[in-house]
Design an enzyme around this catalytic site. Structure first.
Site, PDB file in Angstrom:
ATOM      1  N   HIS A 114      -6.166  17.044 -39.569  1.00 21.84           N
ATOM      2  CA  HIS A 114      -7.348  16.664 -40.360  1.00 21.84           C
ATOM      3  C   HIS A 114      -8.528  16.233 -39.508  1.00 21.84           C
ATOM      4  O   HIS A 114      -9.641  16.131 -40.015  1.00 21.84           O
ATOM      5  CB  HIS A 114      -6.961  15.532 -41.334  1.00 21.84           C
ATOM      6  CG  HIS A 114      -5.657  15.808 -42.020  1.00 21.84           C
ATOM      7  ND1 HIS A 114      -4.445  15.390 -41.502  1.00 21.84           N
ATOM      8  CD2 HIS A 114      -5.378  16.528 -43.127  1.00 21.84           C
ATOM      9  CE1 HIS A 114      -3.459  15.816 -42.286  1.00 21.84           C
ATOM     10  NE2 HIS A 114      -3.991  16.511 -43.279  1.00 21.84           N
ATOM     11  N   SER A 140      -5.101  16.823 -50.373  1.00 23.94           N
ATOM     12  CA  SER A 140      -6.335  17.048 -51.123  1.00 23.94           C
ATOM     13  C   SER A 140      -6.416  18.484 -51.635  1.00 23.94           C
ATOM     14  O   SER A 140      -6.713  18.737 -52.808  1.00 23.94           O
ATOM     15  CB  SER A 140      -7.500  16.741 -50.183  1.00 23.94           C
ATOM     16  OG  SER A 140      -8.690  16.735 -50.854  1.00 23.94           O
ATOM     17  N   ASN A 141      -6.142  19.452 -50.763  1.00 25.23           N
ATOM     18  CA  ASN A 141      -6.280  20.860 -51.179  1.00 25.23           C
ATOM     19  C   ASN A 141      -5.283  21.209 -52.284  1.00 25.23           C
ATOM     20  O   ASN A 141      -5.591  22.000 -53.173  1.00 25.23           O
ATOM     21  CB  ASN A 141      -6.171  21.798 -49.966  1.00 25.23           C
ATOM     22  CG  ASN A 141      -4.757  22.027 -49.518  1.00 25.23           C
ATOM     23  OD1 ASN A 141      -4.078  22.906 -50.006  1.00 25.23           O
ATOM     24  ND2 ASN A 141      -4.273  21.197 -48.591  1.00 25.23           N
ATOM     25  N   GLU A 190      -9.912  13.508 -43.164  1.00 23.96           N
ATOM     26  CA  GLU A 190     -10.885  14.502 -42.661  1.00 23.96           C
ATOM     27  C   GLU A 190     -12.314  13.962 -42.792  1.00 23.96           C
ATOM     28  O   GLU A 190     -13.147  14.149 -41.887  1.00 23.96           O
ATOM     29  CB  GLU A 190     -10.753  15.832 -43.413  1.00 23.96           C
ATOM     30  CG  GLU A 190     -11.713  16.878 -42.836  1.00 23.96           C
ATOM     31  CD  GLU A 190     -11.627  18.233 -43.518  1.00 23.96           C
ATOM     32  OE1 GLU A 190     -10.532  18.629 -43.963  1.00 23.96           O
ATOM     33  OE2 GLU A 190     -12.675  18.900 -43.612  1.00 23.96           O
TER      34      GLU A 190
HETATM   35  O1  10E Z   1      -5.337  16.559 -47.726  1.00 27.52           O
HETATM   36  P1  10E Z   1      -5.693  17.900 -47.127  1.00 27.52           P
HETATM   37  O2  10E Z   1      -5.709  19.004 -48.073  1.00 27.52           O
HETATM   38  O3  10E Z   1      -6.968  17.771 -46.340  1.00 27.52           O
HETATM   39  O4  10E Z   1      -4.593  18.184 -45.976  1.00 27.52           O
HETATM   40  P2  10E Z   1      -3.192  18.922 -45.989  1.00 27.52           P
HETATM   41  O5  10E Z   1      -2.457  18.366 -44.796  1.00 27.52           O
HETATM   42  O6  10E Z   1      -2.511  18.825 -47.282  1.00 27.52           O
HETATM   43  O7  10E Z   1      -3.506  20.461 -45.741  1.00 27.52           O
HETATM   44  C1  10E Z   1      -4.057  20.943 -44.535  1.00 27.52           C
HETATM   45  C2  10E Z   1      -5.499  20.722 -44.524  1.00 27.52           C
HETATM   46  C3  10E Z   1      -6.195  20.124 -43.513  1.00 27.52           C
HETATM   47  C4  10E Z   1      -5.600  19.815 -42.206  1.00 27.52           C
HETATM   48  C5  10E Z   1      -7.616  19.758 -43.706  1.00 27.52           C
HETATM   49  N1  10E Z   1      -8.490  20.798 -43.464  1.00 27.52           N
END
Ligand code: 10E
Ligand code: SF4
Length: 316
Positions: free
Chosen positions: A79, A229-230, A131
């Protein structure tokens, strides 16, 4: 007894993106190179299964650098980190590897470049997310203004409305962000935006894929963690695009079967940090209860790959 028929629409692309793949490889290769323990600042990616598997291999997860000894290597999560973190590691002469996704680093560079050109920075992101903390931390405290919503845009106080630029978190909702960007342009017509948008290819593709499966299905399950988050954005996109029941599930054991009673079709996807193994576990759980037909709905093909840092490619 015969099982009821059920169609599973499998969204593609789903699951691991190139940045997550690289970050996990970095931890594995670091343990291979330096032996255990290797420290990791923050969950390398937001998935408990991934973190637990790496812990079994010798990774030690901490939240802050002050929890790491000087004499063991430390990895920074995918992140991204504020500038103060590598600076502190340098001061302590620690060995460290930065697993920040190159697409997040690109945003860091963008923010610094705009600031050097004399523009005040606005970040569109979620408060408290690592992030957002990392990107805002590329500039001194208080230099980057955070907006999370269209309402925030109306309230933000800037130094000079004609000397502004914005960056975004890479995992935002594509549709919600359009609204926030439009509000910024309306209030600050001279604001500078990214050359190409900061929401990454993986986020965009996974949201597009959900849009095409959600209206077909009685329910949508997103395999992913609550702090991802995604993954949470994928649930929202499903709910906004015609799926009345959209839920995040960490593992098959979290599926609420009572809520799914009477359904004929389910759409399945996975966040960028969720391993395919957990998707297969969910599909298998459906197979034990239903006569399942799987239909893959592919809206894009991904070929992006990122190399691990040179220090890990060199033999000792
Ligand atoms: O919470 P996020 O979606 O930012 O992270 P995640 O670890 O679930 O998915 C990878 C995404 C990253 C590292 C941010 N661009
Ligand atoms: Fe990189 Fe996008 Fe994956 Fe984040 S979601 S790690 S920015 S590819």
């Amino acid at each position: 007894m015969t099982k009821p028929a059920l169609t599973l629409y499998l969204a593609a692309p789903r699951g691991f993106c190139a940045g997550v793949d690289r970050a996990i490889k970095i931890v594995e290769m670091a343990i291979g190179k330096w032996g255990a323990p290797v420290y990791v600042r923050h969950e390398i990616v937001h998935n408990k299964f991934v973190v637990d598997s790496l812990r079994d291999k010798g990774a030690v997860f901490v939240e802050e650098l002050n929890e790491c000894p000087d004499d063991r290597p430390v990895i920074f999560s995918a992140h991204g980190v504020p500038k103060s973190v590598p600076a502190e590691a340098d001061r302590r002469e620690m060995v460290y590897v930065d697993a920040t996704c190159p697409l997040v680093s690109k945003v860091h560079i963008e923010a610094q470049r705009h600031a050097e050109a004399g523009l005040q920075m606005i970040m569109i992101g979620h408060k408290g997310h690592p992030e957002t903390i990392g990107t805002m931390g590329q500039l001194p405290d208080g230099e980057v203004l955070l907006v999370e919503t269209v309402e925030d845009v109306a309230k933000v106080e800037v130094r000079n409305p004609d000397q502004l630029a914005y960056v975004t978190q890479t995992t935002l909702s594509v549709d919600d962000t359009k609204g926030i960007v439009a509000a910024l342009h309306q209030r600050f017509p001279n604001i500078t935006g990214p050359h190409k948008e900061d929401i990454c290819y993986a986020t965009t593709n996974r949201q597009e894929a959900v849009k095409s499966v959600a209206p077909k299905a009685d329910a949508l399950l997103v395999v992913g963690a609550p702090n991802s988050s995604n993954s949470r954005r994928l649930v929202e996109v499903g709910a906004k695009n015609g799926c009345d029941y959209a839920q995040l599930v960490q593992r098959a054991e979290n599926i609420d079967w009572r809520a799914l009673e009477g359904i004929r079709s389910v759409a399945i996807t996975a966040g960028a940090s969720a391993p395919e193994l957990l998707v297969n576990e969910v599909i298998d759980a459906f197979r034990t209860r239903y006569d399942v037909t799987v239909e893959v709905v592919e809206t894009a093909v991904e070929t992006v790959e990122f190399k691990v840092p040179k220090v890990l490619r060199e033999t000792a």
